[in-house]
Design a protein around this motif. Structure first.
Motif, short mmCIF file in Angstrom:
data_model
loop_
_atom_site.label_atom_id
_atom_site.label_comp_id
_atom_site.label_asym_id
_atom_site.label_seq_id
_atom_site.Cartn_x
_atom_site.Cartn_y
_atom_site.Cartn_z
N GLN A 10 40.47 57.07 95.56
CA GLN A 10 40.66 55.99 94.60
C GLN A 10 40.42 56.47 93.17
O GLN A 10 40.93 55.91 92.22
CB GLN A 10 39.73 54.80 94.91
CG GLN A 10 38.29 54.96 94.48
CD GLN A 10 37.45 55.78 95.47
OE1 GLN A 10 37.98 56.32 96.45
NE2 GLN A 10 36.16 55.88 95.22
N GLY A 11 39.64 57.54 93.03
CA GLY A 11 39.44 58.16 91.74
C GLY A 11 38.40 57.49 90.87
O GLY A 11 38.03 56.32 91.08
N PHE A 12 37.90 58.24 89.92
CA PHE A 12 37.00 57.74 88.89
C PHE A 12 37.62 58.07 87.54
O PHE A 12 38.40 59.01 87.40
CB PHE A 12 35.62 58.39 89.01
CG PHE A 12 34.85 57.97 90.24
CD1 PHE A 12 33.97 56.91 90.18
CD2 PHE A 12 35.04 58.62 91.45
CE1 PHE A 12 33.27 56.51 91.31
CE2 PHE A 12 34.35 58.23 92.58
CZ PHE A 12 33.46 57.17 92.52
N LEU A 13 37.25 57.30 86.54
CA LEU A 13 37.84 57.44 85.21
C LEU A 13 36.94 58.27 84.32
O LEU A 13 35.71 58.10 84.34
CB LEU A 13 38.05 56.06 84.59
CG LEU A 13 38.72 56.00 83.21
CD1 LEU A 13 40.20 56.34 83.33
CD2 LEU A 13 38.54 54.61 82.58
N VAL A 14 37.55 59.16 83.52
CA VAL A 14 36.81 59.83 82.45
C VAL A 14 37.46 59.45 81.13
O VAL A 14 38.68 59.29 81.04
CB VAL A 14 36.78 61.36 82.62
CG1 VAL A 14 35.85 61.78 83.72
CG2 VAL A 14 38.17 61.93 82.84
N SER A 15 36.63 59.31 80.11
CA SER A 15 37.13 58.91 78.79
C SER A 15 36.44 59.73 77.72
O SER A 15 35.31 60.19 77.89
CB SER A 15 36.88 57.41 78.55
OG SER A 15 35.48 57.14 78.55
N GLY A 16 37.13 59.91 76.60
CA GLY A 16 36.55 60.58 75.45
C GLY A 16 36.77 59.72 74.22
O GLY A 16 37.70 58.91 74.17
N GLY A 17 35.93 59.89 73.21
CA GLY A 17 36.06 59.02 72.05
C GLY A 17 35.53 59.61 70.77
O GLY A 17 35.13 60.78 70.69
N GLY A 18 35.53 58.75 69.74
CA GLY A 18 35.09 59.15 68.42
C GLY A 18 33.59 59.27 68.31
O GLY A 18 33.08 59.69 67.26
N ASP A 19 32.85 58.89 69.37
CA ASP A 19 31.39 59.01 69.36
C ASP A 19 30.91 60.34 69.92
O ASP A 19 29.74 60.51 70.22
CB ASP A 19 30.75 57.85 70.13
CG ASP A 19 31.27 57.74 71.56
OD1 ASP A 19 32.06 58.62 71.97
OD2 ASP A 19 30.91 56.78 72.25
N SER A 20 31.85 61.30 70.10
CA SER A 20 31.52 62.64 70.56
C SER A 20 30.98 62.67 71.99
O SER A 20 30.21 63.54 72.35
CB SER A 20 30.49 63.28 69.62
OG SER A 20 30.36 64.66 69.88
N THR A 21 31.42 61.72 72.82
CA THR A 21 30.97 61.69 74.21
C THR A 21 32.15 61.68 75.17
O THR A 21 33.23 61.18 74.85
CB THR A 21 30.10 60.45 74.52
OG1 THR A 21 30.91 59.26 74.40
CG2 THR A 21 28.92 60.36 73.58
#
Length: 433
Positions: free
Chosen positions: A219-230
């Motif tokens: 089913q998978g898991f989500l990864v995200s990146g952003g402007g908060d350096s995380t």
């Protein structure tokens, strides 16, 4: 006191409104596409030749303004391009003809294709996600199709769209720190009305999304990146935040060339490898690729390795892993870079050794030389337009992109008077379909 001069009311300074170079790789690495400005370039890796795209609906250039999104479908039969000209073009990778052109009411910011290849979704600058039925476009050109509204973020620029591995959900991220998980309906042209969850935790805009999945967790898991350096790991069913990796605060990763970079650096893009064990991360201003180890059983992400890109100043603007070969394709570059001989430029590099966890452990990832890249110099000549550029151009491009991303994604604050002025002077003319 705020200055009420009219020039302050613009959305951004047009002099630095540049578009990043983009790259997309066929699922079986049969072809590679690069977009820079309005130019869409494709190279046939298997045939070892440049591809000429055919679009009977256009005269001259295929796109008339900067392309903001390109993507192959899961089967590789379709390639979609879209951008600031408010056009979504759907290409057959068998004939390399444009089989359909869809008009958007606003500029397009992201695209996604359902896993079964039956629908294309795209997001516009006002936070609306639209869906297009691909029935009847199986390699044959059709009349312009109409898009139906699928869902909406409230007046927030959508930065990324992804379908879950099982196709049950469409995930959308925006500049207001939100990630929305929506059930993709059986009849998407009637709209998507069921929200599964919100993934809330980023403290700045979300810039990119990707899924990791394994045989144990299909089913998978989500990864995200952003402007908060995380980089963050999520369970989309509940919206739970499982783990966070802080790029700026770990092991002096942002120390480069003897000087400290900004502690909070934007995650510009990320992608995952085939077996879901690695996440490759590009950071604004960092001439390295950060590889994170993903353990779905432990629900964690951690540092695996930092791979220096080396050579000329190369700060990636987009990443994509070829599942069939384990090669990480990277591109850097911009359009509309003023004051240089090359106002639009792109540079392609490739890192090997990311096919699986076993491959990663046995073979140290390294950057391929230009003549070692599939397609070699012929591919580079097509996708880049030139083999080499002055290093100063890339440094200027990186700074221009940094400013442009800030203008686009960091939300401005206006006084009541300025908001009223903007409402009166805005020029949003909808395209009649």
């Amino acid at each position: 006191m705020e200055d009420d001069a009219p020039m302050d009311f613009g959305e951004s300074n047009k002099d630095i409104e540049v578009a990043p170079a983009l790259i997309a790789v066929h699922p079986n690495q049969e072809s590679v596409a690069v977009a820079v400005g309005s130019d869409l370039r494709v190279f046939d890796v298997h045939g070892d030749c440049a591809i000429s795209l055919v679009d009977d609906s256009s005269k001259g250039s295929l796109h008339k303004d900067s392309i903001r999104a390109i993507r192959y479908g899961a089967s590789g039969k379709l390639l979609v391009s879209a951008g600031d000209d408010k056009l979504v073009k759907i290409w057959s990778t068998e004939s390399w003809r444009c089989v359909s052109t869809v008009c958007s009411e606003k500029r397009v910011t992201a695209v996604a294709i359902t896993n079964d290849g039956l629908y294309v979704c795209f997001a516009d600058k006002f936070g609306v996600v639209w869906v297009v039925d691909l029935d009847g476009t199986d390699g044959q050109a059709v009349a312009k199709k109409k898009a139906a509204q699928l869902l909406s973020h409230y007046c927030s620029i959508i930065t990324s769209l992804e379908f879950s591995p099982d196709g049950k959900f469409i995930v959308s991220a925006d500049r207001d720190f939100k990630i929305r998980v929506t059930v993709f309906p059986n009849k998407p042209l009637d709209g998507a009305h069921e929200i599964q969850s919100f993934c809330l935790g980023h403290t700045e805009f979300v810039s990119c999304l990707a899924f990791v999945c394994t045989l144990e967790y299909p089913q998978g898991f989500l990864v995200s990146g952003g402007g908060d350096s995380t980089v963050r790991l999520w369970d989309i069913y509940s919206g739970s935040l499982l783990d966070t990796y802080e790029v700026g605060g770990k092991a002096g990763l942002l120390e480069s060339n003897g000087r400290e970079e900004e502690c909070c650096s934007v995650i510009t893009d990320l992608c995952t490898n085939q077996d879901g064990t690695l996440v490759a991360v590009a950071v604004q201003g960092l001439q390295e690729i950060i590889l994170l180890k993903c353990s779905l059983s432990a629900r964690s992400i951690s540092l695996a390795k930092v791979v220096p890109i080396g050579g000329e100043t190369f700060i990636p603007t987009r990443l994509e892993v070829s599942f069939s070969t384990g090669l990480l394709w990277m591109v850097t570059g911009v359009s509309n870079l003023r004051g240089f001989e090359y106002p639009s430029l792109a540079r392609v590099r490739v890192i090997s050794g990311l096919k699986s966890n076993a491959d990663f452990l046995q073979n140290e990832p390294f950057v391929l030389e230009d003549n070692e890249i599939p397609g070699g110099r012929k591919l580079l000549e097509k996708l880049q337009g030139s083999i080499s550029f002055d290093e100063k151009v890339f440094m200027a491009a990186a700074e221009a992109l940094k400013t442009a991303m800030s203008n686009l994604l960091i939300k401005k604050q206006y006084s009541v008077e300025k908001r009223e002025f903007r409402k009166k002077t805005r020029n949003d003319r909808k395209i009649k379909q």
